[in-house]
Design a protein around this motif. Structure first.
Motif, PDB file in Angstrom:
ATOM      1  N   VAL A 284      96.655 -57.146  13.930  1.00  0.00           N
ATOM      2  CA  VAL A 284      97.043 -56.707  12.717  1.00  0.00           C
ATOM      3  C   VAL A 284      97.269 -55.333  12.985  1.00  0.00           C
ATOM      4  O   VAL A 284      96.584 -54.697  13.980  1.00  0.00           O
ATOM      5  CB  VAL A 284      96.021 -56.674  11.454  1.00  0.00           C
ATOM      6  N   ALA A 285      98.182 -54.419  12.175  1.00  0.00           N
ATOM      7  CA  ALA A 285      98.528 -53.021  12.832  1.00  0.00           C
ATOM      8  C   ALA A 285      97.574 -52.135  12.508  1.00  0.00           C
ATOM      9  O   ALA A 285      97.331 -51.079  13.059  1.00  0.00           O
ATOM     10  CB  ALA A 285      99.863 -52.748  12.082  1.00  0.00           C
ATOM     11  N   LEU A 286      96.829 -52.171  11.052  1.00  0.00           N
ATOM     12  CA  LEU A 286      96.369 -51.121  10.455  1.00  0.00           C
ATOM     13  C   LEU A 286      94.526 -51.675  10.285  1.00  0.00           C
ATOM     14  O   LEU A 286      94.282 -52.506   9.952  1.00  0.00           O
ATOM     15  CB  LEU A 286      96.752 -50.724   9.306  1.00  0.00           C
ATOM     16  N   LEU A 287      93.942 -50.395  10.306  1.00  0.00           N
ATOM     17  CA  LEU A 287      92.382 -50.743  10.467  1.00  0.00           C
ATOM     18  C   LEU A 287      92.035 -51.623   8.973  1.00  0.00           C
ATOM     19  O   LEU A 287      91.281 -52.421   9.011  1.00  0.00           O
ATOM     20  CB  LEU A 287      91.719 -49.441  10.310  1.00  0.00           C
ATOM     21  N   HIS A 288      92.499 -51.159   7.885  1.00  0.00           N
ATOM     22  CA  HIS A 288      92.331 -51.586   6.429  1.00  0.00           C
ATOM     23  C   HIS A 288      92.852 -53.186   6.514  1.00  0.00           C
ATOM     24  O   HIS A 288      92.702 -53.858   5.355  1.00  0.00           O
ATOM     25  CB  HIS A 288      92.742 -51.097   5.438  1.00  0.00           C
ATOM     26  N   GLU A 289      93.598 -53.744   7.495  1.00  0.00           N
ATOM     27  CA  GLU A 289      93.977 -54.954   7.323  1.00  0.00           C
ATOM     28  C   GLU A 289      93.137 -55.862   8.235  1.00  0.00           C
ATOM     29  O   GLU A 289      93.283 -57.204   8.143  1.00  0.00           O
ATOM     30  CB  GLU A 289      95.471 -55.215   7.982  1.00  0.00           C
ATOM     31  N   LEU A 290      92.059 -55.521   8.803  1.00  0.00           N
ATOM     32  CA  LEU A 290      91.038 -56.225   9.364  1.00  0.00           C
ATOM     33  C   LEU A 290      90.084 -56.919   8.390  1.00  0.00           C
ATOM     34  O   LEU A 290      89.990 -56.251   7.382  1.00  0.00           O
ATOM     35  CB  LEU A 290      89.961 -55.334  10.338  1.00  0.00           C
ATOM     36  N   THR A 291      89.383 -57.918   8.719  1.00  0.00           N
ATOM     37  CA  THR A 291      88.405 -58.471   7.984  1.00  0.00           C
ATOM     38  C   THR A 291      87.184 -57.476   7.841  1.00  0.00           C
ATOM     39  O   THR A 291      87.082 -56.677   9.152  1.00  0.00           O
ATOM     40  CB  THR A 291      87.970 -59.731   8.298  1.00  0.00           C
ATOM     41  N   ALA A 292      86.115 -57.752   7.028  1.00  0.00           N
ATOM     42  CA  ALA A 292      85.062 -56.777   7.419  1.00  0.00           C
ATOM     43  C   ALA A 292      84.198 -57.179   8.384  1.00  0.00           C
ATOM     44  O   ALA A 292      83.660 -56.339   9.244  1.00  0.00           O
ATOM     45  CB  ALA A 292      84.083 -56.873   6.175  1.00  0.00           C
TER      46      ALA A 292
ATOM     47  N   VAL B 239      81.506 -42.470  34.027  1.00  0.00           N
ATOM     48  CA  VAL B 239      82.217 -41.264  34.591  1.00  0.00           C
ATOM     49  C   VAL B 239      81.633 -40.014  34.620  1.00  0.00           C
ATOM     50  O   VAL B 239      82.372 -39.087  35.113  1.00  0.00           O
ATOM     51  CB  VAL B 239      83.563 -41.237  33.730  1.00  0.00           C
ATOM     52  N   GLY B 240      80.373 -40.128  34.198  1.00  0.00           N
ATOM     53  CA  GLY B 240      79.724 -38.739  34.267  1.00  0.00           C
ATOM     54  C   GLY B 240      79.981 -37.888  33.215  1.00  0.00           C
ATOM     55  O   GLY B 240      79.738 -36.543  33.329  1.00  0.00           O
ATOM     56  N   ALA B 241      80.560 -38.205  32.008  1.00  0.00           N
ATOM     57  CA  ALA B 241      80.911 -37.648  30.925  1.00  0.00           C
ATOM     58  C   ALA B 241      79.684 -37.318  30.059  1.00  0.00           C
ATOM     59  O   ALA B 241      78.623 -38.046  30.166  1.00  0.00           O
ATOM     60  CB  ALA B 241      82.123 -38.200  30.107  1.00  0.00           C
ATOM     61  N   THR B 242      79.814 -36.143  29.081  1.00  0.00           N
ATOM     62  CA  THR B 242      78.675 -35.921  28.343  1.00  0.00           C
ATOM     63  C   THR B 242      79.013 -36.204  26.907  1.00  0.00           C
ATOM     64  O   THR B 242      78.006 -36.004  26.236  1.00  0.00           O
ATOM     65  CB  THR B 242      78.101 -34.426  28.479  1.00  0.00           C
ATOM     66  N   ALA B 243      80.206 -36.562  26.548  1.00  0.00           N
ATOM     67  CA  ALA B 243      80.374 -36.557  25.057  1.00  0.00           C
ATOM     68  C   ALA B 243      81.642 -37.483  24.958  1.00  0.00           C
ATOM     69  O   ALA B 243      82.156 -37.898  25.967  1.00  0.00           O
ATOM     70  CB  ALA B 243      80.856 -35.188  24.560  1.00  0.00           C
ATOM     71  N   TYR B 244      82.116 -38.037  23.802  1.00  0.00           N
ATOM     72  CA  TYR B 244      83.244 -38.906  23.689  1.00  0.00           C
ATOM     73  C   TYR B 244      83.739 -38.518  22.340  1.00  0.00           C
ATOM     74  O   TYR B 244      83.091 -38.376  21.270  1.00  0.00           O
ATOM     75  CB  TYR B 244      82.949 -40.334  23.988  1.00  0.00           C
ATOM     76  N   ASN B 245      85.221 -38.830  22.009  1.00  0.00           N
ATOM     77  CA  ASN B 245      85.827 -38.894  20.857  1.00  0.00           C
ATOM     78  C   ASN B 245      86.278 -40.284  20.815  1.00  0.00           C
ATOM     79  O   ASN B 245      86.697 -40.719  21.700  1.00  0.00           O
ATOM     80  CB  ASN B 245      87.073 -38.268  20.705  1.00  0.00           C
ATOM     81  N   LEU B 246      86.091 -40.618  19.235  1.00  0.00           N
ATOM     82  CA  LEU B 246      86.900 -42.089  19.045  1.00  0.00           C
ATOM     83  C   LEU B 246      87.898 -41.669  18.191  1.00  0.00           C
ATOM     84  O   LEU B 246      87.934 -40.996  17.431  1.00  0.00           O
ATOM     85  CB  LEU B 246      85.792 -42.876  17.803  1.00  0.00           C
ATOM     86  N   LEU B 247      88.979 -42.222  18.582  1.00  0.00           N
ATOM     87  CA  LEU B 247      90.102 -41.819  18.010  1.00  0.00           C
ATOM     88  C   LEU B 247      90.949 -43.205  17.432  1.00  0.00           C
ATOM     89  O   LEU B 247      91.084 -44.247  18.307  1.00  0.00           O
ATOM     90  CB  LEU B 247      91.346 -41.103  19.117  1.00  0.00           C
ATOM     91  N   GLN B 248      91.287 -43.296  16.314  1.00  0.00           N
ATOM     92  CA  GLN B 248      91.964 -44.387  15.816  1.00  0.00           C
ATOM     93  C   GLN B 248      93.138 -44.177  14.874  1.00  0.00           C
ATOM     94  O   GLN B 248      93.022 -43.751  13.563  1.00  0.00           O
ATOM     95  CB  GLN B 248      90.861 -45.316  14.850  1.00  0.00           C
ATOM     96  N   ASN B 249      94.210 -44.515  15.288  1.00  0.00           N
ATOM     97  CA  ASN B 249      95.610 -44.035  14.810  1.00  0.00           C
ATOM     98  C   ASN B 249      96.024 -45.258  13.912  1.00  0.00           C
ATOM     99  O   ASN B 249      96.226 -46.105  14.597  1.00  0.00           O
ATOM    100  CB  ASN B 249      96.548 -43.619  15.726  1.00  0.00           C
ATOM    101  N   ASN B 250      96.470 -44.751  12.650  1.00  0.00           N
ATOM    102  CA  ASN B 250      97.067 -46.065  11.683  1.00  0.00           C
ATOM    103  C   ASN B 250      98.453 -45.155  11.163  1.00  0.00           C
ATOM    104  O   ASN B 250      98.500 -44.434  10.178  1.00  0.00           O
ATOM    105  CB  ASN B 250      96.231 -46.293  10.679  1.00  0.00           C
ATOM    106  N   GLY B 251      99.533 -46.129  11.763  1.00  0.00           N
ATOM    107  CA  GLY B 251     100.866 -45.723  11.185  1.00  0.00           C
ATOM    108  C   GLY B 251     101.415 -44.507  12.317  1.00  0.00           C
ATOM    109  O   GLY B 251     100.829 -43.685  12.825  1.00  0.00           O
TER     110      GLY B 251
ATOM    111  N   VAL C  35     101.351 -48.396  19.414  1.00  0.00           N
ATOM    112  CA  VAL C  35     101.195 -49.830  19.482  1.00  0.00           C
ATOM    113  C   VAL C  35     100.679 -50.401  18.037  1.00  0.00           C
ATOM    114  O   VAL C  35      99.521 -50.146  17.727  1.00  0.00           O
ATOM    115  CB  VAL C  35     100.250 -50.225  20.681  1.00  0.00           C
ATOM    116  N   PRO C  36     101.418 -51.177  17.582  1.00  0.00           N
ATOM    117  CA  PRO C  36     100.912 -51.869  16.082  1.00  0.00           C
ATOM    118  C   PRO C  36      99.989 -52.927  16.287  1.00  0.00           C
ATOM    119  O   PRO C  36     100.050 -53.929  15.603  1.00  0.00           O
ATOM    120  CB  PRO C  36     102.417 -52.086  15.506  1.00  0.00           C
ATOM    121  N   HIS C  37      98.817 -52.602  16.839  1.00  0.00           N
ATOM    122  CA  HIS C  37      97.901 -53.750  17.082  1.00  0.00           C
ATOM    123  C   HIS C  37      96.482 -52.712  16.934  1.00  0.00           C
ATOM    124  O   HIS C  37      96.534 -52.124  17.808  1.00  0.00           O
ATOM    125  CB  HIS C  37      97.829 -54.286  18.465  1.00  0.00           C
TER     126      HIS C  37
END
Ligand code: 5GP
Length: 136
Positions: free
Chosen positions: A49-57, A78-90, A97-99
């Motif tokens: 599905v393309a968008l987060l809110h189209e997923l089931t719970a 990789v020896g990194a110290t932090a991370y970002n989560l990125l989640q694009n919708n639209g 990529v529409p998945h």
């Protein structure tokens, strides 16, 4: 003729190669082909599905669970110290990529990555009116 599917569904099916780092009943994860940083990983639901809110719970929960499972493993690898989560919708939000996919982007001090965060101030009445509208 079969309906067209996303490039990520083709990756799950093994029709397009990837560097897989995890799979389970609901999710699949692999290294991004064009990483912003070493270890940049994409976590996706198996169902397209393309968008987060189209997923089931359950699918949304599984996506978050897999991201939380993998993040510390990726940082260690990789020896990194932090991370970002990125989640694009639209497309206006930068989704190409529409998945549905969650980017896990490893970070370290001074890595030069960043984004425009053009914050402005908002009046309390404006925020209150908006919150009321959203709750309704
Ligand atoms: P979006 O802009 O849609 O949030 O991000 C799509 C991401 O998918 C990009 O970071 C891009 O590099 C990645 N990507 C696109 N095609 C492929 C592919 O065929 N294989 C892999 N591993 N990553 C891909």
């Amino acid at each position: 003729m079969s309906a067209s599917v996303s490039i990520f569904t083709r990756i799950i099916r093994g029709e397009i190669p990837c560097h897989r780092v995890h799979e389970d009943a609901l999710t699949f994860a692999f290294l991004d082909i064009a990483p912003l940083a070493p270890g940049h990983t994409l976590v996706i639901p198996r169902r397209e599905v393309a968008l987060l809110h189209e997923l089931t719970a359950d699918e949304a929960a599984a996506l978050a669970r897999t991201a939380a499972l993998l993040a510390p493993r990726i940082l260690a690898a990789v020896g990194a110290t932090a991370y970002n989560l990125l989640q694009n919708n639209g497309s206006a939000a930068g989704q190409v990529v529409p998945h549905v996919h969650v980017h896990i982007i490893p970070r370290r001090e001074g890595d030069g990555l960043g984004y425009r965060w053009n914050a402005r101030s908002a009046a309390p009445e404006e925020l209150a009116a908006l919150a009321t509208k959203i709750r309704a």
